[in-house]
Design an enzyme around this catalytic site. Sequence first.
Site, mmCIF file in Angstrom:
data_model
loop_
_atom_site.group_PDB
_atom_site.id
_atom_site.type_symbol
_atom_site.label_atom_id
_atom_site.label_comp_id
_atom_site.label_asym_id
_atom_site.label_seq_id
_atom_site.Cartn_x
_atom_site.Cartn_y
_atom_site.Cartn_z
ATOM 1 N N ARG A 234 0.845 -1.185 0.000
ATOM 2 C CA ARG A 234 0.000 0.000 0.000
ATOM 3 C C ARG A 234 0.887 1.244 0.000
ATOM 4 O O ARG A 234 1.861 1.325 0.746
ATOM 5 C CB ARG A 234 -0.933 0.019 1.217
ATOM 6 N N ASP A 258 5.594 -0.375 -6.346
ATOM 7 C CA ASP A 258 4.467 -0.690 -7.225
ATOM 8 C C ASP A 258 3.234 0.079 -6.780
ATOM 9 O O ASP A 258 2.171 -0.036 -7.385
ATOM 10 C CB ASP A 258 4.183 -2.199 -7.220
ATOM 11 N N GLU A 263 -1.764 7.677 -5.382
ATOM 12 C CA GLU A 263 -1.907 7.042 -6.685
ATOM 13 C C GLU A 263 -3.321 7.057 -7.248
ATOM 14 O O GLU A 263 -3.532 6.771 -8.434
ATOM 15 C CB GLU A 263 -1.438 5.588 -6.629
ATOM 16 N N HIS A 295 1.101 -0.138 -9.970
ATOM 17 C CA HIS A 295 0.236 -1.059 -9.220
ATOM 18 C C HIS A 295 -0.159 -2.254 -10.094
ATOM 19 O O HIS A 295 -1.332 -2.620 -10.201
ATOM 20 C CB HIS A 295 -1.017 -0.339 -8.721
#
Length: 329
Positions: A234, A258, A263, A295
Site C-alpha cells: 500500500r 508498485d 496514486e 500497481h
Amino acid sequence: MKIAFYNTKQYDQEYFDKANQKSGHEVHYLSCHLNKETASLVQDAKVVCAFINDTLDADVLTTLKDKGVELIALRSAGFNHVDLPCAKRLNLPVVRVPAYSPYSIAEHAVGLLLCLNRGIHRAFNRTREGDFSISNLMGFDLHNKTIGVIGTGKIGQAFVKIMNGFGCKVLAYDPFPSDDCIKLGARYVSLEEIYTQANVVSLHCPLTPETHHLINEAALEKMQDGVSIINTSRGKLVDSKAMIHALKKGKVGLIGLDVYEEEETLFFEDLSARGIQDDVLARLTSFPNVIITSHQGFFTHEAMLNIAETTIANINQFELDGSIQNKVT
C-alpha cells in the site's frame, strides 16, 4: 443481478465476462471512477463493483444506498478506501477478494529488486542506443544478504519462500507469525531489528492507522546506509517526502515501488500526453536508482481470473440466499 461495474478497463471486462458466463448477471460497465459525482449513474443496480482507487466514503455509500444498492463487491483484497463504519450503519455489506494469487505480487517484488540491483532497466536503455559499457551497473549478490519482510500473510510468505531460495537470511515482523515462514528459517524480530539489520526491506502488510507512514524519517535513519526498500503493498505505508530526502543524501540505495501514496488519480491511466502533475511522484521518478510501476503486481492471468471468479461467486452467494461470503470485517 444487475451490477454497476465502475472503473472498467478492457482487461476487466474480458475476465469478468468469462467468469459471468454461467451466472448470467447483467453487468453495466462504466469507465469512470466511483466517486461522489458518479455514484448517481447507478440505475436499478443491486450490486456495485469497485476497485482500489474508487472512493467509497460516507457520501458515496449513502447515495448508493438511496439508489437501492444492496451489496458492494470489491474486486480487491484491500479495503482501506471504504468507510466501513458508514457501510455498517447503512446495513450495506461489503465483500472482497481476500486472496487471488499471492505469487503474482511476491514475484513482482522480487522482479523490482533484481532489476534495480543489477541495473537491468538502465542497461536496457543503454544497449538500445549502442552503449555497451557497464560502468555504474554494479550490483550485489542477494545470496547471504539479510532480507527484512514486514508482513507475512500469504504474499509475505510467498516472498519469504523466494528469498529463501536465493540463500538469504530472512528477518520477519508480523503480529501473527507464520509457521511456514519459521520452518523456512525466517526469524521473527521487532521492527527495530529489521530497520537496523536488513540489507533489503520489503513491505507486505495492510494499511491501518498503525502502519500509515511506517517507513518514515525516523525509520529510515535507523536503517543501514544503502538499504534497498521494496513496496508492493500500500502506498501510504511509505512517507514519500522522507524517502526523497533519504535518497538525496544517499541513505537509501535502491527503491522499488508498485504503489504510491497519492496514486488514486494517477495509476492505471495514460498521462503521457500531459505529464505527471504530482511533484513528489515526478521527483521520485527522476532518480536512476528508483523504479516505479503502476500497481501492476496483481496483473497476471492467474490473478485476474481468480479475482473475477471470486467476485462473481460472492455475488452469486448473496443472490442465492442473502448470505455474505468474504465479508470485509
